[in-house]
Design a protein around this motif. Structure first.
Motif, PDB file in Angstrom:
ATOM      1  N   ARG A 169       0.830  -1.207   0.000  1.00 44.29           N
ATOM      2  CA  ARG A 169       0.000   0.000   0.000  1.00 44.29           C
ATOM      3  C   ARG A 169       0.868   1.263   0.000  1.00 44.29           C
ATOM      4  O   ARG A 169       0.599   2.224  -0.706  1.00 44.29           O
ATOM      5  CB  ARG A 169      -0.912   0.006   1.221  1.00 44.29           C
ATOM      6  CG  ARG A 169      -1.869   1.192   1.188  1.00 44.29           C
ATOM      7  CD  ARG A 169      -2.686   1.335   2.444  1.00 44.29           C
ATOM      8  NE  ARG A 169      -3.399   2.595   2.417  1.00 44.29           N
ATOM      9  CZ  ARG A 169      -3.724   3.286   3.482  1.00 44.29           C
ATOM     10  NH1 ARG A 169      -3.401   2.838   4.684  1.00 44.29           N
ATOM     11  NH2 ARG A 169      -4.371   4.436   3.385  1.00 44.29           N
ATOM     12  N   ILE A 170       1.936   1.251   0.805  1.00 39.59           N
ATOM     13  CA  ILE A 170       2.814   2.414   0.869  1.00 39.59           C
ATOM     14  C   ILE A 170       3.574   2.589  -0.446  1.00 39.59           C
ATOM     15  O   ILE A 170       3.783   3.714  -0.916  1.00 39.59           O
ATOM     16  CB  ILE A 170       3.776   2.293   2.070  1.00 39.59           C
ATOM     17  CG1 ILE A 170       2.969   2.359   3.375  1.00 39.59           C
ATOM     18  CG2 ILE A 170       4.837   3.386   2.042  1.00 39.59           C
ATOM     19  CD1 ILE A 170       3.774   2.061   4.623  1.00 39.59           C
ATOM     20  N   ALA A 171       3.940   1.468  -1.080  1.00 40.87           N
ATOM     21  CA  ALA A 171       4.596   1.538  -2.390  1.00 40.87           C
ATOM     22  C   ALA A 171       3.686   2.213  -3.411  1.00 40.87           C
ATOM     23  O   ALA A 171       4.125   3.053  -4.214  1.00 40.87           O
ATOM     24  CB  ALA A 171       4.979   0.139  -2.864  1.00 40.87           C
ATOM     25  N   GLU A 172       2.404   1.867  -3.379  1.00 41.17           N
ATOM     26  CA  GLU A 172       1.445   2.479  -4.299  1.00 41.17           C
ATOM     27  C   GLU A 172       1.226   3.954  -3.951  1.00 41.17           C
ATOM     28  O   GLU A 172       1.151   4.814  -4.839  1.00 41.17           O
ATOM     29  CB  GLU A 172       0.109   1.721  -4.214  1.00 41.17           C
ATOM     30  CG  GLU A 172      -0.890   2.071  -5.295  1.00 41.17           C
ATOM     31  CD  GLU A 172      -0.415   1.710  -6.699  1.00 41.17           C
ATOM     32  OE1 GLU A 172      -0.845   2.406  -7.640  1.00 41.17           O
ATOM     33  OE2 GLU A 172       0.384   0.766  -6.849  1.00 41.17           O
ATOM     34  N   LEU A 173       1.167   4.221  -2.664  1.00 36.99           N
ATOM     35  CA  LEU A 173       0.964   5.586  -2.191  1.00 36.99           C
ATOM     36  C   LEU A 173       2.124   6.501  -2.590  1.00 36.99           C
ATOM     37  O   LEU A 173       1.928   7.688  -2.884  1.00 36.99           O
ATOM     38  CB  LEU A 173       0.831   5.562  -0.671  1.00 36.99           C
ATOM     39  CG  LEU A 173       0.280   6.783   0.054  1.00 36.99           C
ATOM     40  CD1 LEU A 173      -1.134   7.092  -0.423  1.00 36.99           C
ATOM     41  CD2 LEU A 173       0.304   6.541   1.554  1.00 36.99           C
ATOM     42  N   TYR A 183      10.366   4.061  -1.216  1.00 33.19           N
ATOM     43  CA  TYR A 183       9.637   3.896  -2.477  1.00 33.19           C
ATOM     44  C   TYR A 183       9.596   5.175  -3.311  1.00 33.19           C
ATOM     45  O   TYR A 183       9.586   5.108  -4.546  1.00 33.19           O
ATOM     46  CB  TYR A 183       8.229   3.360  -2.210  1.00 33.19           C
ATOM     47  CG  TYR A 183       8.251   1.875  -1.911  1.00 33.19           C
ATOM     48  CD1 TYR A 183       8.637   0.959  -2.894  1.00 33.19           C
ATOM     49  CD2 TYR A 183       7.926   1.391  -0.651  1.00 33.19           C
ATOM     50  CE1 TYR A 183       8.685  -0.395  -2.625  1.00 33.19           C
ATOM     51  CE2 TYR A 183       7.971   0.034  -0.375  1.00 33.19           C
ATOM     52  CZ  TYR A 183       8.359  -0.860  -1.369  1.00 33.19           C
ATOM     53  OH  TYR A 183       8.415  -2.207  -1.103  1.00 33.19           O
ATOM     54  N   ILE A 184       9.594   6.336  -2.668  1.00 38.43           N
ATOM     55  CA  ILE A 184       9.690   7.573  -3.444  1.00 38.43           C
ATOM     56  C   ILE A 184      11.036   7.622  -4.161  1.00 38.43           C
ATOM     57  O   ILE A 184      11.117   7.994  -5.341  1.00 38.43           O
ATOM     58  CB  ILE A 184       9.498   8.807  -2.538  1.00 38.43           C
ATOM     59  CG1 ILE A 184       8.047   8.894  -2.055  1.00 38.43           C
ATOM     60  CG2 ILE A 184       9.872  10.091  -3.280  1.00 38.43           C
ATOM     61  CD1 ILE A 184       7.794  10.000  -1.042  1.00 38.43           C
ATOM     62  N   ALA A 185      12.100   7.233  -3.469  1.00 40.58           N
ATOM     63  CA  ALA A 185      13.424   7.198  -4.102  1.00 40.58           C
ATOM     64  C   ALA A 185      13.451   6.207  -5.266  1.00 40.58           C
ATOM     65  O   ALA A 185      13.995   6.499  -6.339  1.00 40.58           O
ATOM     66  CB  ALA A 185      14.488   6.829  -3.064  1.00 40.58           C
ATOM     67  N   LYS A 186      12.865   5.025  -5.038  1.00 42.13           N
ATOM     68  CA  LYS A 186      12.828   4.021  -6.114  1.00 42.13           C
ATOM     69  C   LYS A 186      12.038   4.533  -7.315  1.00 42.13           C
ATOM     70  O   LYS A 186      12.438   4.314  -8.468  1.00 42.13           O
ATOM     71  CB  LYS A 186      12.192   2.730  -5.578  1.00 42.13           C
ATOM     72  CG  LYS A 186      13.018   2.002  -4.543  1.00 42.13           C
ATOM     73  CD  LYS A 186      14.202   1.264  -5.131  1.00 42.13           C
ATOM     74  CE  LYS A 186      13.774  -0.038  -5.774  1.00 42.13           C
ATOM     75  NZ  LYS A 186      14.952  -0.795  -6.256  1.00 42.13           N
ATOM     76  N   GLN A 187      10.920   5.213  -7.056  1.00 44.82           N
ATOM     77  CA  GLN A 187      10.102   5.755  -8.142  1.00 44.82           C
ATOM     78  C   GLN A 187      10.905   6.740  -8.990  1.00 44.82           C
ATOM     79  O   GLN A 187      10.705   6.849 -10.199  1.00 44.82           O
ATOM     80  CB  GLN A 187       8.871   6.481  -7.569  1.00 44.82           C
ATOM     81  CG  GLN A 187       7.800   5.569  -7.017  1.00 44.82           C
ATOM     82  CD  GLN A 187       7.021   4.845  -8.113  1.00 44.82           C
ATOM     83  OE1 GLN A 187       6.932   5.291  -9.239  1.00 44.82           O
ATOM     84  NE2 GLN A 187       6.472   3.696  -7.768  1.00 44.82           N
ATOM     85  N   ASN A 188      11.836   7.441  -8.337  1.00 44.64           N
ATOM     86  CA  ASN A 188      12.648   8.427  -9.050  1.00 44.64           C
ATOM     87  C   ASN A 188      13.959   7.850  -9.571  1.00 44.64           C
ATOM     88  O   ASN A 188      14.832   8.600 -10.032  1.00 44.64           O
ATOM     89  CB  ASN A 188      12.924   9.629  -8.142  1.00 44.64           C
ATOM     90  CG  ASN A 188      11.687  10.486  -7.945  1.00 44.64           C
ATOM     91  OD1 ASN A 188      10.872  10.619  -8.850  1.00 44.64           O
ATOM     92  ND2 ASN A 188      11.533  11.072  -6.765  1.00 44.64           N
ATOM     93  N   PHE A 232       3.390  10.994  -4.389  1.00 40.12           N
ATOM     94  CA  PHE A 232       4.312  12.006  -3.871  1.00 40.12           C
ATOM     95  C   PHE A 232       5.602  12.135  -4.679  1.00 40.12           C
ATOM     96  O   PHE A 232       6.484  12.916  -4.317  1.00 40.12           O
ATOM     97  CB  PHE A 232       4.677  11.666  -2.413  1.00 40.12           C
ATOM     98  CG  PHE A 232       3.492  11.626  -1.501  1.00 40.12           C
ATOM     99  CD1 PHE A 232       2.812  12.786  -1.173  1.00 40.12           C
ATOM    100  CD2 PHE A 232       3.048  10.429  -0.968  1.00 40.12           C
ATOM    101  CE1 PHE A 232       1.717  12.758  -0.330  1.00 40.12           C
ATOM    102  CE2 PHE A 232       1.955  10.390  -0.117  1.00 40.12           C
ATOM    103  CZ  PHE A 232       1.282  11.559   0.198  1.00 40.12           C
ATOM    104  N   THR A 233       5.708  11.400  -5.756  1.00 46.35           N
ATOM    105  CA  THR A 233       6.955  11.385  -6.520  1.00 46.35           C
ATOM    106  C   THR A 233       7.374  12.780  -6.975  1.00 46.35           C
ATOM    107  O   THR A 233       8.563  13.106  -7.006  1.00 46.35           O
ATOM    108  CB  THR A 233       6.811  10.459  -7.742  1.00 46.35           C
ATOM    109  OG1 THR A 233       6.485   9.149  -7.278  1.00 46.35           O
ATOM    110  CG2 THR A 233       8.117  10.382  -8.514  1.00 46.35           C
ATOM    111  N   TYR A 234       6.404  13.620  -7.307  1.00 50.63           N
ATOM    112  CA  TYR A 234       6.737  14.933  -7.859  1.00 50.63           C
ATOM    113  C   TYR A 234       6.590  16.059  -6.835  1.00 50.63           C
ATOM    114  O   TYR A 234       6.691  17.228  -7.190  1.00 50.63           O
ATOM    115  CB  TYR A 234       5.849  15.218  -9.079  1.00 50.63           C
ATOM    116  CG  TYR A 234       6.003  14.155 -10.148  1.00 50.63           C
ATOM    117  CD1 TYR A 234       7.155  14.100 -10.929  1.00 50.63           C
ATOM    118  CD2 TYR A 234       5.019  13.186 -10.352  1.00 50.63           C
ATOM    119  CE1 TYR A 234       7.316  13.115 -11.889  1.00 50.63           C
ATOM    120  CE2 TYR A 234       5.173  12.198 -11.313  1.00 50.63           C
ATOM    121  CZ  TYR A 234       6.322  12.170 -12.080  1.00 50.63           C
ATOM    122  OH  TYR A 234       6.489  11.185 -13.038  1.00 50.63           O
TER     123      TYR A 234
END
Length: 309
Positions: free
Chosen positions: A156-160, A287-292, A164-166
């Motif tokens: 859930r946090i990974a999806e969330l 996960y925000i770091a991974k998304q980026n 916030f990625t941007y």
């Protein structure tokens, strides 16, 4: 005395020792302690906290405190490192090697050892009744299972995190034991996601930082103390009315229809809650770091052990 994540753990230790033992505690940045003329003597105990045991500022602060006659207690992870060798006694947290530069499980280990130290002192000083002592010790034994429950929120946090990625600015808020959690959550985001983030005591928002709130600002609040629920929700409503996007980590019955996202963690004693409530923030930063597309283990400009001043 400590630096970075260890300093945040020390803030929690201050709360614990003062609450359990009725002994006044000061928390110092080691780098500041060593460059002033601290009032310290043979009646003082200095607790030096460091994951690596090689932190240059903390090691130098230990030597200064020793030269003034203070008794030094070390809390470290790396066995045989410099700080354990320089202190009079201490405890290893034994959480195993941390490979990533940004400290995570060491924070949990440090907070746990500080809790055990505070409980032991309280028992010796008889500043806590037996029933309360046994209740907290028993609840401390349940913390690992409650942490596992939080880790089930991983997906859930990974999806969330995609939401916030941007985002460019985060403000973390907390009261009491949740204030150091806010500081540590903000630090993790800065360290591995390179996104500006600040942690504040929730009530301090009105004393300046609320000017930073605008539509789209991300505010993250931690609410784990039943005595502080209403006041914490009130603080969050102030930022909601100014257009902030709000995420709350809580184990209480928080009802505020304007909160965008609630992450519920298992209920525990408010004094032990930081070990549980910090996990969603560590996962969110990860996960925000991974998304980026960032290297979460080796963030830029950082070293695992800060061995220079």
């Amino acid at each position: 005395m400590a630096c970075g994540t260890s300093w945040h753990a020390a803030l929690i230790g201050k709360h614990l020792i003062e609450s359990f033992c009725r002994i006044p505690v000061e928390v110092e940045y080691a780098s500041e302690f060593r460059y002033r003329d601290p009032v310290i003597d043979s009646n003082d105990v200095v607790i030096a906290i460091s994951q690596s045991g090689e932190t240059a500022d903390t090691l130098a602060a230990v030597e200064l405190a020793k030269s003034r006659g203070a008794f030094i207690y070390g809390i470290c992870n790396a066995i045989g490192s410099s700080i354990p060798r320089a202190t009079h006694t201490g405890s290893y947290i034994h959480v195993g090697p941390e490979i990533g530069v940004a400290s995570t499980k060491a924070f949990t280990g440090q907070v746990t050892v500080l809790t055990m130290l505070a409980l032991t002192l309280a028992k010796e000083k008889k500043t806590m009744d037996e029933g309360q002592y046994l209740a907290i010790v028993k609840e401390l034994g349940h913390i690992p299972d409650k942490m596992k429950e939080v880790l089930k929120l991983n997906d859930r946090i990974a999806e969330l995190s995609k939401i916030f990625t941007y985002a460019h600015n985060f403000i973390y808020l907390g009261r009491g034991y949740s204030y150091p959690v806010a500081l540590e959550g903000a630090l993790k985001l800065k360290e591995i996601s390179y996104i500006h983030a600040e942690g504040y005591p929730a009530a301090e928002m009105k004393h300046g930082p609320i000017a930073l709130i605008e539509k789209g600002t991300t505010v993250i609040g931690t609410i784990t103390d039943p005595a502080l629920v209403d006041k914490s929700v009130s603080n969050l409503k102030e930022v909601i009315t100014r257009g902030a996007k709000v995420l709350v980590v809580t184990n209480r019955d928080v009802r505020a229809s304007d909160i965008d996202t609630l992450i519920r963690v298992p209920e525990t004693h408010p004094l032990l809650a930081p070990a549980v409530s910090i996990l969603p923030y560590q996962l969110l930063s990860y996960y925000i770091a991974k998304q980026n597309g960032l290297d979460v283990d080796k963030p830029r400009n950082l070293a695992k052990s800060v061995t220079v001043e």
